[in-house]
Write a protein that holds these residues in place. Structure first.
Motif, PDB file in Angstrom:
ATOM      1  N   ARG A   1      -4.755   3.587   8.352  1.00 27.06           N
ATOM      2  CA  ARG A   1      -3.847   3.910   7.240  1.00 27.06           C
ATOM      3  C   ARG A   1      -2.601   3.045   7.294  1.00 27.06           C
ATOM      4  O   ARG A   1      -2.083   2.731   8.361  1.00 27.06           O
ATOM      5  CB  ARG A   1      -3.402   5.377   7.315  1.00 27.06           C
ATOM      6  CG  ARG A   1      -4.450   6.415   6.991  1.00 27.06           C
ATOM      7  CD  ARG A   1      -4.645   6.587   5.495  1.00 27.06           C
ATOM      8  NE  ARG A   1      -3.427   6.810   4.750  1.00 27.06           N
ATOM      9  CZ  ARG A   1      -2.845   8.012   4.569  1.00 27.06           C
ATOM     10  NH1 ARG A   1      -3.378   9.096   5.122  1.00 27.06           N
ATOM     11  NH2 ARG A   1      -1.756   8.123   3.830  1.00 27.06           N
ATOM     12  N   ASP A   2      -2.083   2.658   6.147  1.00 26.99           N
ATOM     13  CA  ASP A   2      -0.744   2.074   6.070  1.00 26.99           C
ATOM     14  C   ASP A   2       0.258   3.199   6.304  1.00 26.99           C
ATOM     15  O   ASP A   2       0.167   4.255   5.652  1.00 26.99           O
ATOM     16  CB  ASP A   2      -0.508   1.455   4.688  1.00 26.99           C
ATOM     17  CG  ASP A   2      -1.001   0.030   4.604  1.00 26.99           C
ATOM     18  OD1 ASP A   2      -1.188  -0.595   5.661  1.00 26.99           O
ATOM     19  OD2 ASP A   2      -1.205  -0.459   3.483  1.00 26.99           O
ATOM     20  N   MET A   3       1.193   2.977   7.199  1.00 27.29           N
ATOM     21  CA  MET A   3       2.130   4.046   7.519  1.00 27.29           C
ATOM     22  C   MET A   3       3.543   3.494   7.633  1.00 27.29           C
ATOM     23  O   MET A   3       3.766   2.310   7.881  1.00 27.29           O
ATOM     24  CB  MET A   3       1.726   4.746   8.816  1.00 27.29           C
ATOM     25  CG  MET A   3       1.651   3.845  10.011  1.00 27.29           C
ATOM     26  SD  MET A   3       0.945   4.685  11.438  1.00 27.29           S
ATOM     27  CE  MET A   3       0.958   3.348  12.631  1.00 27.29           C
ATOM     28  N   ILE A   4       4.480   4.405   7.443  1.00 25.59           N
ATOM     29  CA  ILE A   4       5.895   4.070   7.627  1.00 25.59           C
ATOM     30  C   ILE A   4       6.521   5.141   8.507  1.00 25.59           C
ATOM     31  O   ILE A   4       6.078   6.295   8.531  1.00 25.59           O
ATOM     32  CB  ILE A   4       6.645   3.933   6.289  1.00 25.59           C
ATOM     33  CG1 ILE A   4       6.675   5.264   5.528  1.00 25.59           C
ATOM     34  CG2 ILE A   4       6.027   2.847   5.438  1.00 25.59           C
ATOM     35  CD1 ILE A   4       8.020   5.921   5.576  1.00 25.59           C
TER      36      ILE A   4
ATOM     37  N   THR B   1       8.211  11.423  -0.576  1.00 28.13           N
ATOM     38  CA  THR B   1       7.237  11.773  -1.615  1.00 28.13           C
ATOM     39  C   THR B   1       6.797  10.542  -2.398  1.00 28.13           C
ATOM     40  O   THR B   1       5.602  10.326  -2.644  1.00 28.13           O
ATOM     41  CB  THR B   1       7.836  12.819  -2.569  1.00 28.13           C
ATOM     42  OG1 THR B   1       8.188  13.995  -1.828  1.00 28.13           O
ATOM     43  CG2 THR B   1       6.840  13.188  -3.658  1.00 28.13           C
ATOM     44  N   ILE B   2       7.762   9.710  -2.766  1.00 29.53           N
ATOM     45  CA  ILE B   2       7.436   8.485  -3.510  1.00 29.53           C
ATOM     46  C   ILE B   2       6.594   7.546  -2.652  1.00 29.53           C
ATOM     47  O   ILE B   2       5.621   6.937  -3.130  1.00 29.53           O
ATOM     48  CB  ILE B   2       8.736   7.799  -3.985  1.00 29.53           C
ATOM     49  CG1 ILE B   2       9.439   8.685  -5.023  1.00 29.53           C
ATOM     50  CG2 ILE B   2       8.441   6.415  -4.558  1.00 29.53           C
ATOM     51  CD1 ILE B   2      10.822   8.216  -5.408  1.00 29.53           C
ATOM     52  N   LEU B   3       6.923   7.439  -1.368  1.00 25.95           N
ATOM     53  CA  LEU B   3       6.170   6.552  -0.475  1.00 25.95           C
ATOM     54  C   LEU B   3       4.736   7.039  -0.292  1.00 25.95           C
ATOM     55  O   LEU B   3       3.798   6.235  -0.279  1.00 25.95           O
ATOM     56  CB  LEU B   3       6.882   6.446   0.875  1.00 25.95           C
ATOM     57  CG  LEU B   3       8.239   5.724   0.845  1.00 25.95           C
ATOM     58  CD1 LEU B   3       8.934   5.828   2.195  1.00 25.95           C
ATOM     59  CD2 LEU B   3       8.073   4.256   0.445  1.00 25.95           C
ATOM     60  N   GLU B   4       4.563   8.336  -0.152  1.00 26.43           N
ATOM     61  CA  GLU B   4       3.197   8.867  -0.024  1.00 26.43           C
ATOM     62  C   GLU B   4       2.410   8.659  -1.315  1.00 26.43           C
ATOM     63  O   GLU B   4       1.202   8.420  -1.287  1.00 26.43           O
ATOM     64  CB  GLU B   4       3.241  10.334   0.379  1.00 26.43           C
ATOM     65  CG  GLU B   4       3.710  10.560   1.811  1.00 26.43           C
ATOM     66  CD  GLU B   4       2.739  11.386   2.640  1.00 26.43           C
ATOM     67  OE1 GLU B   4       1.944  12.139   2.044  1.00 26.43           O
ATOM     68  OE2 GLU B   4       2.778  11.256   3.880  1.00 26.43           O
ATOM     69  N   GLN B   5       3.095   8.740  -2.455  1.00 29.48           N
ATOM     70  CA  GLN B   5       2.428   8.473  -3.723  1.00 29.48           C
ATOM     71  C   GLN B   5       1.972   7.021  -3.833  1.00 29.48           C
ATOM     72  O   GLN B   5       1.051   6.705  -4.584  1.00 29.48           O
ATOM     73  CB  GLN B   5       3.368   8.817  -4.885  1.00 29.48           C
ATOM     74  CG  GLN B   5       3.582  10.312  -5.061  1.00 29.48           C
ATOM     75  CD  GLN B   5       4.689  10.636  -6.053  1.00 29.48           C
ATOM     76  OE1 GLN B   5       5.442   9.749  -6.497  1.00 29.48           O
ATOM     77  NE2 GLN B   5       4.804  11.906  -6.421  1.00 29.48           N
ATOM     78  N   GLN B   6       2.618   6.137  -3.045  1.00 30.40           N
ATOM     79  CA  GLN B   6       2.229   4.729  -2.993  1.00 30.40           C
ATOM     80  C   GLN B   6       1.090   4.491  -1.990  1.00 30.40           C
ATOM     81  O   GLN B   6       0.704   3.351  -1.740  1.00 30.40           O
ATOM     82  CB  GLN B   6       3.438   3.878  -2.588  1.00 30.40           C
ATOM     83  CG  GLN B   6       4.600   3.922  -3.565  1.00 30.40           C
ATOM     84  CD  GLN B   6       4.349   3.084  -4.799  1.00 30.40           C
ATOM     85  OE1 GLN B   6       3.790   2.001  -4.712  1.00 30.40           O
ATOM     86  NE2 GLN B   6       4.742   3.583  -5.956  1.00 30.40           N
ATOM     87  N   GLY B   7       0.595   5.570  -1.384  1.00 30.98           N
ATOM     88  CA  GLY B   7      -0.513   5.455  -0.453  1.00 30.98           C
ATOM     89  C   GLY B   7      -0.119   5.265   0.995  1.00 30.98           C
ATOM     90  O   GLY B   7      -0.964   4.943   1.840  1.00 30.98           O
ATOM     91  N   LEU B   8       1.165   5.460   1.317  1.00 34.62           N
ATOM     92  CA  LEU B   8       1.655   5.287   2.679  1.00 34.62           C
ATOM     93  C   LEU B   8       1.746   6.628   3.399  1.00 34.62           C
ATOM     94  O   LEU B   8       2.201   7.615   2.822  1.00 34.62           O
ATOM     95  CB  LEU B   8       3.038   4.634   2.664  1.00 34.62           C
ATOM     96  CG  LEU B   8       3.100   3.218   2.076  1.00 34.62           C
ATOM     97  CD1 LEU B   8       4.547   2.790   1.901  1.00 34.62           C
ATOM     98  CD2 LEU B   8       2.366   2.234   2.962  1.00 34.62           C
TER      99      LEU B   8
END
Length: 331
Positions: free
Chosen positions: A171-174, A199-206
């Motif tokens: 997974r791409d993660m931050i 929330t926005i970052l998870e919506q980007q698939g992160l």
């Protein structure tokens, strides 16, 4: 064989900033001299990848924090001493060391050598730059403007096992460090901003991972109940560096994890408010510092006065952070 002593006691972020300079001193002297580092026990593990450096550690606080190291220093008969700490405690150690050559950032006693203007050149007050001026005063090569923090295979496998357990492999993660020490609550961004951003970052698939230690645990648990994965106290210092190498980027407060992640070579977007980013930003990450200008910042107050409403960080919006990340092409 002649002996060289480097004194760097803490804190964690300051030790990481100084690691490239410690490496330079070690490499310069190690062929002809024995090089020692005096540090706190909790930081000794950071230097496992420094093959020619001998480590001696003593607690930074308590009754034994001064008497025991001074006794040890005098027993070793060091000829050269580098004080990379510059505190009253370390200056006392230097004064009583018996070393002939004593390098430090202060002028006059107890040092025999120091850079002009305490290492501040052209208004550059960051400790990384000042320590390079100290190396120049000793006729040593300066440290490259890149962080250095080694992590070996053991740390990689610990991280890989954790990622597998959390179903995050591939997974791409931050990484987000939302906390601070208990003393410095004023460094924390508001929880609503972190949740909006995550929330926005998870919506980007992160995949969002909340990192930190014991002091961050309750905050991370609260945030992870809304979004993301709580990794409080999951990793050692070097394991956190190994985790950071697998992340796309990180978002942090002004904190030790900021420096660890930067030293792993990962982009770090750092949120600064009550402290001076010019003095303490992560090495190599100056362009990723995020601030909101208000007249009272930096104030260096651990608690923001009620009437100021923490505007230095409250008014720093998630949209501004996202815009900076997008500008770097990481979203």
């Amino acid at each position: 064989m002649e002996q060289v002593l480097i004194v760097k006691l803490g804190a964690l972020g300051d030790v990481i900033i100084a690691m490239p300079h410690i490496k330079q001193i070690m490499e310069y002297y190690s062929k002809a001299k024995e090089v020692w580092l005096l540090t706190a026990p909790e930081f000794a593990s950071l230097f496992t990848e420094f093959p020619y450096l001998k480590i001696q550690s003593f607690p930074r606080r308590g009754l034994k924090s001064l008497a025991a190291p001074i006794q040890w220093i005098r027993s070793q008969s060091f000829q050269i001493l580098f004080d990379l700490q510059g505190s009253d405690r370390s200056k006392t150690m230097v004064a009583l060391s018996g070393a002939n050559e004593r390098y430090g950032l202060g002028s006059g006693f107890p040092y025999t050598h120091c850079p002009p203007n305490r290492g501040i050149v052209a208004g550059e007050v960051h400790s990384f730059s000042r320590l390079n001026r100290l190396l120049e005063a000793a006729d040593l090569p300066i440290a490259p403007t890149s962080p250095y923090l080694g992590a070996g295979g053991a740390q990689y496998w610990v991280v890989r096992d954790w990622l597998a357990q959390k179903k995050l492999l591939g997974r791409d993660m931050i990484l987000i460090h939302a906390g601070s020490s208990a003393r410095w609550e004023s460094k924390r961004w508001i929880e609503a901003h972190f949740i909006t951003l995550a929330t926005i970052l998870e919506q980007q698939g992160l995949a969002v991972i909340w990192i930190g230690g014991a002091e961050d645990s309750s905050l991370n648990q609260k945030l992870a109940q809304v979004i993301g994965i709580d990794a409080s106290e999951a990793f050692s210092l070097l394991e956190l560096a190994a985790l950071a190498r697998q992340a796309r980027f990180a978002i942090t407060t002004d904190s030790a994890p900021m420096h660890i992640i930067a030293a792993a070579g990962t982009p770090v977007y750092a949120l600064f408010g009550p402290t001076d980013w010019q003095r303490s930003h992560a090495v190599g990450q100056k362009e990723r510092v995020l601030t909101h200008s208000v007249s009272c910042s930096p104030c260096y107050l651990p608690q923001c006065p009620t009437e100021r409403a923490h505007q230095c960080l409250v008014a720093l919006s998630p949209e501004k952070v996202l815009a900076c990340i997008r500008n770097d092409g990481l979203l």
